[in-house]
Design a protein around this motif. Structure first.
Motif, mmCIF file in Angstrom:
data_model
loop_
_atom_site.group_PDB
_atom_site.id
_atom_site.type_symbol
_atom_site.label_atom_id
_atom_site.label_comp_id
_atom_site.label_asym_id
_atom_site.label_seq_id
_atom_site.Cartn_x
_atom_site.Cartn_y
_atom_site.Cartn_z
ATOM 1 N N ILE A 17 32.180 18.606 7.869
ATOM 2 C CA ILE A 17 31.044 19.397 6.938
ATOM 3 C C ILE A 17 29.832 19.001 8.239
ATOM 4 O O ILE A 17 29.714 19.823 8.447
ATOM 5 C CB ILE A 17 30.776 18.453 6.059
ATOM 6 N N LYS A 18 29.985 18.262 8.889
ATOM 7 C CA LYS A 18 28.942 17.223 9.929
ATOM 8 C C LYS A 18 28.652 18.247 10.817
ATOM 9 O O LYS A 18 28.098 17.820 10.932
ATOM 10 C CB LYS A 18 29.352 15.600 10.114
ATOM 11 N N LYS A 19 30.668 18.607 11.638
ATOM 12 C CA LYS A 19 30.173 18.490 12.959
ATOM 13 C C LYS A 19 29.803 20.275 12.497
ATOM 14 O O LYS A 19 29.391 20.948 13.492
ATOM 15 C CB LYS A 19 32.051 19.357 12.927
ATOM 16 N N SER A 20 30.126 20.839 11.907
ATOM 17 C CA SER A 20 29.929 22.070 11.290
ATOM 18 C C SER A 20 27.808 22.648 11.647
ATOM 19 O O SER A 20 27.441 23.496 11.210
ATOM 20 C CB SER A 20 30.319 22.879 10.271
ATOM 21 N N GLN A 21 27.228 21.560 11.349
ATOM 22 C CA GLN A 21 26.012 21.171 11.171
ATOM 23 C C GLN A 21 25.256 23.021 10.609
ATOM 24 O O GLN A 21 24.264 22.698 9.996
ATOM 25 C CB GLN A 21 25.236 22.377 12.854
ATOM 26 N N LYS A 22 26.182 22.981 9.228
ATOM 27 C CA LYS A 22 25.513 23.884 8.069
ATOM 28 C C LYS A 22 24.610 23.541 7.218
ATOM 29 O O LYS A 22 24.941 22.183 6.850
ATOM 30 C CB LYS A 22 26.808 25.191 7.973
ATOM 31 N N ASP A 23 24.761 23.855 6.305
ATOM 32 C CA ASP A 23 24.153 23.406 4.974
ATOM 33 C C ASP A 23 25.638 23.499 3.910
ATOM 34 O O ASP A 23 24.853 24.289 3.339
ATOM 35 C CB ASP A 23 22.758 23.948 4.040
ATOM 36 N N ILE A 24 26.212 22.798 4.437
ATOM 37 C CA ILE A 24 26.945 22.307 2.937
ATOM 38 C C ILE A 24 26.933 21.432 2.460
ATOM 39 O O ILE A 24 26.423 20.105 2.452
ATOM 40 C CB ILE A 24 28.837 22.269 3.586
ATOM 41 N N LYS A 25 26.605 21.796 1.042
ATOM 42 C CA LYS A 25 26.831 20.352 -0.301
ATOM 43 C C LYS A 25 28.308 20.391 -0.807
ATOM 44 O O LYS A 25 28.556 21.358 -1.358
ATOM 45 C CB LYS A 25 26.129 20.684 -1.237
ATOM 46 N N LEU A 26 28.971 19.104 -0.595
ATOM 47 C CA LEU A 26 30.256 18.369 -1.766
ATOM 48 C C LEU A 26 29.857 17.908 -2.245
ATOM 49 O O LEU A 26 29.239 17.466 -2.578
ATOM 50 C CB LEU A 26 30.915 17.478 -0.300
ATOM 51 N N ILE A 27 30.945 18.664 -3.690
ATOM 52 C CA ILE A 27 30.582 18.314 -5.217
ATOM 53 C C ILE A 27 32.337 17.492 -5.432
ATOM 54 O O ILE A 27 32.834 17.871 -4.854
ATOM 55 C CB ILE A 27 31.050 19.471 -5.893
ATOM 56 N N GLN A 28 32.309 15.926 -5.659
ATOM 57 C CA GLN A 28 33.510 15.661 -4.959
ATOM 58 C C GLN A 28 33.840 15.194 -6.736
ATOM 59 O O GLN A 28 32.425 14.849 -7.503
ATOM 60 C CB GLN A 28 33.122 14.590 -4.564
ATOM 61 N N PHE A 29 34.491 15.201 -6.942
ATOM 62 C CA PHE A 29 34.895 15.072 -8.934
ATOM 63 C C PHE A 29 35.698 13.346 -8.473
ATOM 64 O O PHE A 29 36.608 13.451 -8.162
ATOM 65 C CB PHE A 29 36.592 15.319 -8.862
ATOM 66 N N SER A 30 35.393 12.863 -8.716
ATOM 67 C CA SER A 30 35.434 10.651 -9.150
ATOM 68 C C SER A 30 36.528 10.626 -10.188
ATOM 69 O O SER A 30 37.001 11.549 -11.396
ATOM 70 C CB SER A 30 33.972 9.944 -8.765
ATOM 71 N N THR A 31 35.997 9.574 -11.105
ATOM 72 C CA THR A 31 36.735 9.210 -12.401
ATOM 73 C C THR A 31 35.914 8.066 -12.752
ATOM 74 O O THR A 31 35.149 8.385 -12.388
ATOM 75 C CB THR A 31 37.952 8.461 -11.805
ATOM 76 N N ASP A 32 36.530 7.896 -14.397
ATOM 77 C CA ASP A 32 36.014 6.913 -15.291
ATOM 78 C C ASP A 32 36.743 5.810 -15.422
ATOM 79 O O ASP A 32 36.373 4.839 -16.265
ATOM 80 C CB ASP A 32 36.280 7.705 -16.604
ATOM 81 N N GLN A 33 37.592 5.625 -15.087
ATOM 82 C CA GLN A 33 38.578 4.673 -14.350
ATOM 83 C C GLN A 33 37.674 3.338 -13.661
ATOM 84 O O GLN A 33 38.325 2.206 -14.822
ATOM 85 C CB GLN A 33 39.731 4.571 -13.975
#
Length: 210
Positions: A17-33
């Protein structure tokens, strides 16, 4: 395997994503643990008790280096994967086969149904908000309470549900026992009213009746 999936794989994605230099947003699923006390389970507090949780915390730190939205969540419902069943799938299939299941009365969580989670993700895709958010149902229940309520709605035989304490389950990894999340920040920032776990169970049960 956990490190490869939760850390190494994510590092490659973030670098790309960094290398692409495009306006990209990552949605990451984390945990409740990482949560341990309902009154304190907001996005600022955490207690790491196993490697899985540690790897998820590390992955959150990696994601923060780019434009990202991190959702700490838990979910249930009919799995679309043949190789992995959900918590509710396990309850349903076990009781249908008249197999005993052991559910902890002191292990709490506040999941959403997969269907509700998917709809919420679709609604917030265009949001410019970033950071860490708890995303779950209101109130929550113990695993035992969840199992009983889910089974009653589907007229499954409750005699095969055995109520136990978490320590009796002899889990392979140590875990916190109260993972019910404070979801006020998510509701406030995204202006979305999240459902109660009871409503989620009732709604998702209909998918098992089909």
């Amino acid at each position: 395997h956990v490190k490869e999936l939760n850390i190494n794989f994510l590092e490659h994605i973030c670098k790309a994503i960094k290398k692409s230099q495009k306006d990209i947003k990552l949605i990451q699923f984390s945990t409740d643990q990482m949560y341990y006390d309902y009154k304190l389970n907001n996005e600022k507090n955490k207690k790491v008790v196993n490697y899985y949780t540690k790897s998820k915390i590390k992955s959150e730190e990696i994601s923060k280096d780019i434009n990202s939205l991190i959702l700490r969540t838990n979910f249930f419902g009919k799995s679309l994967s043949k190789n992995r069943i959900s918590f509710s799938d396990w309850i349903y299939k076990s009781l249908k086969k008249k197999q005993k299941i052991f559910l902890a009365e002191d292990l709490y969580f506040s999941p959403l149904s997969m269907n509700t989670l998917s709809k919420i993700i679709f609604r917030i895709l265009q949001s410019k908000k970033t950071g860490v958010y708890n995303l779950g149902s209101i109130g929550g229940k113990s695993r035992y309470e969840f199992g009983v309520e889910f089974s009653k709605i589907l007229n499954l035989n409750l005699n095969y549900i055995v109520k136990v304490k978490m320590k009796e389950l002899k889990l392979s990894a140590k875990r916190n026992n109260d993972m019910r999340m404070n979801i006020k920040k998510f509701e406030r920032d995204f202006k979305i009213k999240l459902p109660s776990l009871k409503k989620e169970i009732i709604k998702e049960s209909k998918n098992y009746e089909k």
